[in-house]
Design a protein around this motif. Structure first.
Motif, PDB file in Angstrom:
ATOM      1  N   ILE A 127      33.919  33.007  31.848  1.00 31.13           N
ATOM      2  CA  ILE A 127      32.884  32.275  32.585  1.00 31.13           C
ATOM      3  C   ILE A 127      32.757  32.740  34.040  1.00 31.13           C
ATOM      4  CG2 ILE A 127      32.053  30.003  33.302  1.00 31.13           C
ATOM      5  CD1 ILE A 127      32.067  30.466  30.283  1.00 31.13           C
ATOM      6  N   THR A 128      33.897  32.928  34.712  1.00 32.62           N
ATOM      7  CA  THR A 128      33.905  33.260  36.145  1.00 32.62           C
ATOM      8  C   THR A 128      33.040  34.471  36.510  1.00 32.62           C
ATOM      9  OG1 THR A 128      36.119  32.307  36.352  1.00 32.62           O
ATOM     10  CG2 THR A 128      35.382  33.778  38.124  1.00 32.62           C
ATOM     11  N   PRO A 129      33.060  35.576  35.751  1.00 30.19           N
ATOM     12  CA  PRO A 129      32.221  36.726  36.121  1.00 30.19           C
ATOM     13  C   PRO A 129      30.741  36.389  36.223  1.00 30.19           C
ATOM     14  CG  PRO A 129      33.822  37.380  34.472  1.00 30.19           C
ATOM     15  CD  PRO A 129      33.913  35.887  34.600  1.00 30.19           C
ATOM     16  N   PHE A 130      30.264  35.467  35.378  1.00 31.89           N
ATOM     17  CA  PHE A 130      28.861  35.066  35.428  1.00 31.89           C
ATOM     18  C   PHE A 130      28.586  34.185  36.639  1.00 31.89           C
ATOM     19  CE2 PHE A 130      29.621  35.937  30.907  1.00 31.89           C
ATOM     20  CZ  PHE A 130      28.560  36.777  30.620  1.00 31.89           C
ATOM     21  N   LEU A 131      29.503  33.288  36.954  1.00 28.71           N
ATOM     22  CA  LEU A 131      29.319  32.379  38.085  1.00 28.71           C
ATOM     23  C   LEU A 131      29.374  33.120  39.417  1.00 28.71           C
ATOM     24  CD1 LEU A 131      31.481  29.305  36.962  1.00 28.71           C
ATOM     25  CD2 LEU A 131      28.996  29.563  36.827  1.00 28.71           C
ATOM     26  N   HIS A 132      30.231  34.129  39.514  1.00 31.50           N
ATOM     27  CA  HIS A 132      30.414  34.876  40.765  1.00 31.50           C
ATOM     28  C   HIS A 132      29.580  36.144  40.833  1.00 31.50           C
ATOM     29  CE1 HIS A 132      34.628  32.883  41.462  1.00 31.50           C
ATOM     30  NE2 HIS A 132      33.627  32.037  41.546  1.00 31.50           N
ATOM     31  N   GLY A 133      28.834  36.439  39.767  1.00 35.59           N
ATOM     32  CA  GLY A 133      27.990  37.630  39.775  1.00 35.59           C
ATOM     33  C   GLY A 133      28.780  38.925  39.820  1.00 35.59           C
ATOM     34  N   ASN A 134      29.954  38.952  39.159  1.00 30.39           N
ATOM     35  CA  ASN A 134      30.780  40.163  39.146  1.00 30.39           C
ATOM     36  C   ASN A 134      30.258  41.106  38.057  1.00 30.39           C
ATOM     37  OD1 ASN A 134      32.918  42.100  38.721  1.00 30.39           O
ATOM     38  ND2 ASN A 134      34.239  40.742  39.918  1.00 30.39           N
ATOM     39  N   THR A 135      29.400  42.035  38.461  1.00 26.63           N
ATOM     40  CA  THR A 135      28.723  42.925  37.521  1.00 26.63           C
ATOM     41  C   THR A 135      29.689  43.753  36.696  1.00 26.63           C
ATOM     42  OG1 THR A 135      26.913  43.096  39.109  1.00 26.63           O
ATOM     43  CG2 THR A 135      26.940  44.697  37.332  1.00 26.63           C
ATOM     44  N   LEU A 136      30.750  44.255  37.319  1.00 24.36           N
ATOM     45  CA  LEU A 136      31.696  45.125  36.627  1.00 24.36           C
ATOM     46  C   LEU A 136      32.397  44.387  35.490  1.00 24.36           C
ATOM     47  CD1 LEU A 136      32.934  47.924  36.542  1.00 24.36           C
ATOM     48  CD2 LEU A 136      34.636  47.169  38.215  1.00 24.36           C
ATOM     49  N   GLN A 137      32.822  43.154  35.730  1.00 27.03           N
ATOM     50  CA  GLN A 137      33.508  42.392  34.699  1.00 27.03           C
ATOM     51  C   GLN A 137      32.571  42.000  33.564  1.00 27.03           C
ATOM     52  OE1 GLN A 137      35.586  39.121  36.560  1.00 27.03           O
ATOM     53  NE2 GLN A 137      37.071  40.460  37.563  1.00 27.03           N
ATOM     54  N   VAL A 138      31.325  41.631  33.910  1.00 22.82           N
ATOM     55  CA  VAL A 138      30.315  41.327  32.883  1.00 22.82           C
ATOM     56  C   VAL A 138      30.063  42.561  32.027  1.00 22.82           C
ATOM     57  CG1 VAL A 138      27.884  40.749  32.488  1.00 22.82           C
ATOM     58  CG2 VAL A 138      29.191  39.500  34.217  1.00 22.82           C
ATOM     59  N   LEU A 139      29.996  43.703  32.674  1.00 20.75           N
ATOM     60  CA  LEU A 139      29.765  44.976  31.993  1.00 20.75           C
ATOM     61  C   LEU A 139      30.869  45.262  30.982  1.00 20.75           C
ATOM     62  CD1 LEU A 139      28.162  47.713  31.940  1.00 20.75           C
ATOM     63  CD2 LEU A 139      29.721  48.498  33.712  1.00 20.75           C
ATOM     64  N   VAL A 140      32.116  45.084  31.384  1.00 22.35           N
ATOM     65  CA  VAL A 140      33.252  45.343  30.502  1.00 22.35           C
ATOM     66  C   VAL A 140      33.230  44.405  29.294  1.00 22.35           C
ATOM     67  CG1 VAL A 140      35.775  45.203  30.303  1.00 22.35           C
ATOM     68  CG2 VAL A 140      34.733  46.316  32.282  1.00 22.35           C
ATOM     69  N   MET A 141      32.991  43.105  29.520  1.00 22.10           N
ATOM     70  CA  MET A 141      32.933  42.144  28.416  1.00 22.10           C
ATOM     71  C   MET A 141      31.824  42.516  27.434  1.00 22.10           C
ATOM     72  SD  MET A 141      33.711  38.292  29.789  1.00 22.10           S
ATOM     73  CE  MET A 141      32.266  38.203  30.850  1.00 22.10           C
ATOM     74  N   ALA A 142      30.645  42.875  27.965  1.00 24.89           N
ATOM     75  CA  ALA A 142      29.507  43.208  27.112  1.00 24.89           C
ATOM     76  C   ALA A 142      29.795  44.449  26.268  1.00 24.89           C
ATOM     77  CB  ALA A 142      28.259  43.429  27.962  1.00 24.89           C
ATOM     78  N   LEU A 143      30.422  45.463  26.887  1.00 26.68           N
ATOM     79  CA  LEU A 143      30.740  46.687  26.156  1.00 26.68           C
ATOM     80  C   LEU A 143      31.708  46.419  25.012  1.00 26.68           C
ATOM     81  CD1 LEU A 143      31.140  49.274  29.083  1.00 26.68           C
ATOM     82  CD2 LEU A 143      29.383  49.289  27.304  1.00 26.68           C
TER      83      LEU A 143
END
Length: 438
Positions: free
Chosen positions: A152-168
């Motif tokens: 959840i935190t990567p979405f709330l904080h706008g951490n693009t790199l972490q969102v990218l890793v989860m999506a991949l």
């Protein structure tokens, strides 16, 4: 004939988002000059807009990467696009670092300033320098920061790199299930993605208000007069960015028989919005939609554009290397060829280490200066605080253009683009407008 002309006028003015963004920019500058104290109070307008964008950009990147990868024919295509994107990012971003050093040495923006480290107010940058060692400087640190502690935190904080890793990870897992499961998952994913794009369309119509707030605060807080002392640095930064966009990227596009001026006109709407808001995120989703509508495959835009916002920040690289050369000149510190080569090597890693971190420019600068030893005192970055806001517009616009070109080049390299359709879109930009949010 007159009726058609009037419709065209309405389309490019009253009904055009770009027109109202320009109105917001002019109004903000005017207020900043006439009533600085009132203009500074407009800052929440841009803060709230960027915060809302961060909430939306995370899910959009997440869904776009997953649907793009799942929509590819095989995992082999994912690896092919990813490898070519990585090679392109490393080569072009290194050119960007070299351009910053080259123009810094040629035009000498800091020469003759004779600044003294002892006269600096280091408290202004203490919050940035304190985080430098933990955020930059090692490949391991970057990889570690890319792994989220929770979903959840990567979405709330706008951490693009972490969102990218989860999506991949999720996308590759889904793609591995086979065609039966892929088709069942893809349809609902695209429906949810369309909902977020519709929300983004509504939000983008608030961008003129954000543009007004950003420009009003900028001029009200720092004033146009505050630029005079640092005008040489801003001028060299502008020249460096233009040389990169129309020189390096222009040559790259020329190899694919694409006119760089037509290309820049094609993405002009996104460039204007990014310039006004000083945030590359404000045009990330519309840029992906525009390129996809012009013939670039969804898998390419969905993988290259979001990844580029973490690993291909070309004009941020120009800013970083140029700033270090500027600081050395301003404080009378001689740099050898060995020092300049070390700047490039350190920044090749460090520039990718503070994605999504507030004040990342100063964190990376501080980390790089620390890694160079005592050559340039870390406290010297305080000199850049006054003009960083103005330079951020150039960084954001340049990064947008660099990632747009990256998607086209990687798409062409991997045969994931309809070049005939793309060239038609460059000649007739209006042909893709209906597919773009806002």
């Amino acid at each position: 004939m007159e009726k058609t002309s009037f419709k065209d006028w309405k389309r490019y003015t009253i009904k055009s988002l770009a027109f109202w963004v320009v109105v917001g920019i002019v109004a903000g500058i005017t207020l900043g000059m006439l009533n600085p104290s009132l203009a500074v109070q407009a800052k929440p307008g841009i803060d709230w807009f960027i915060q809302a964008l961060k909430w939306l950009v995370g899910p959009i990147i997440f869904l776009t990467i997953i649907s793009g990868i799942v929509g590819l024919e095989s995992l082999k295509e994912v690896g092919s696009i990813g490898l070519k994107a990585f090679i392109y990012f490393e080569v072009v971003s290194t050119f960007a670092l070299a351009i910053g050093i080259l123009f810094g040495n040629l035009l000498k923006p800091g020469h003759g300033m004779h600044l003294d480290v002892e006269s600096l107010d280091v408290s202004a940058v203490s919050s940035f320098t304190a985080n430098a060692s933990s955020q930059t400087g090692s490949v391991w640190g970057i990889l570690k920061s890319a792994i989220p502690t929770d979903p959840i935190t990567p979405f709330l904080h706008g951490n693009t790199l972490q969102v990218l890793v989860m999506a991949l990870v999720i996308a590759i897992g889904i793609a591995a299930f086979g065609e039966k499961y892929k088709e069942a998952i893809l349809a609902p994913l695209e429906k949810v993605q369309n909902v977020f794009f519709k929300i983004l369309t509504i939000l983008m119509w608030l961008s003129p208000v954000a543009s007004f707030s950003a420009m009003a605060f900028l001029i009200g807080k720092f004033g146009i007069a505050s630029l005079i002392g640092m005008a040489s640095l801003l001028g060299v930064m502008l020249i460096s960015v233009l040389a990169f966009l129309f020189g390096v990227l222009g040559i790259i596009l020329w190899f694919y028989k694409i006119n760089v001026f037509k290309f820049m006109r094609f993405i002009a709407k996104e460039v204007l919005i990014v310039f006004a808001t000083s945030s590359s995120e404000s045009a990330l989703a519309p840029l992906m939609k525009r390129l996809e509508a012009a013939g670039v495959s969804r898998g390419t835009t969905g993988l290259v554009i979001p990844t580029g916002y973490s690993f291909n920040l070309d004009c941020t690289n120009i800013y970083l290397s140029l700033s270090i050369i500027f600081l050395a000149q301003a404080f009378g510190i001689p740099l050898t060829l060995s020092h300049e080569l070390s700047i490039i090597f350190i920044l090749m890693v460090a520039s990718k280490g503070a994605v999504g971190v507030t004040g990342s420019g100063f964190i990376v600068l501080a980390g790089t200066l620390s890694a160079m030893g005592d050559v340039i005192p870390v406290a010297t970055v305080a000199v850049l605080l006054g003009v960083d806001k103005f330079m951020s517009e150039m960084r954001a616009v340049g990064n947008l253009c660099g990632n747009a070109v990256a998607a086209v080049v990687v798409g062409a390299w991997d045969k994931q683009i309809d070049m005939e359709k793309f060239r038609y879109a460059l000649d007739h930009p209006e042909s893709v407008e209906d597919a773009i949010p806002g």
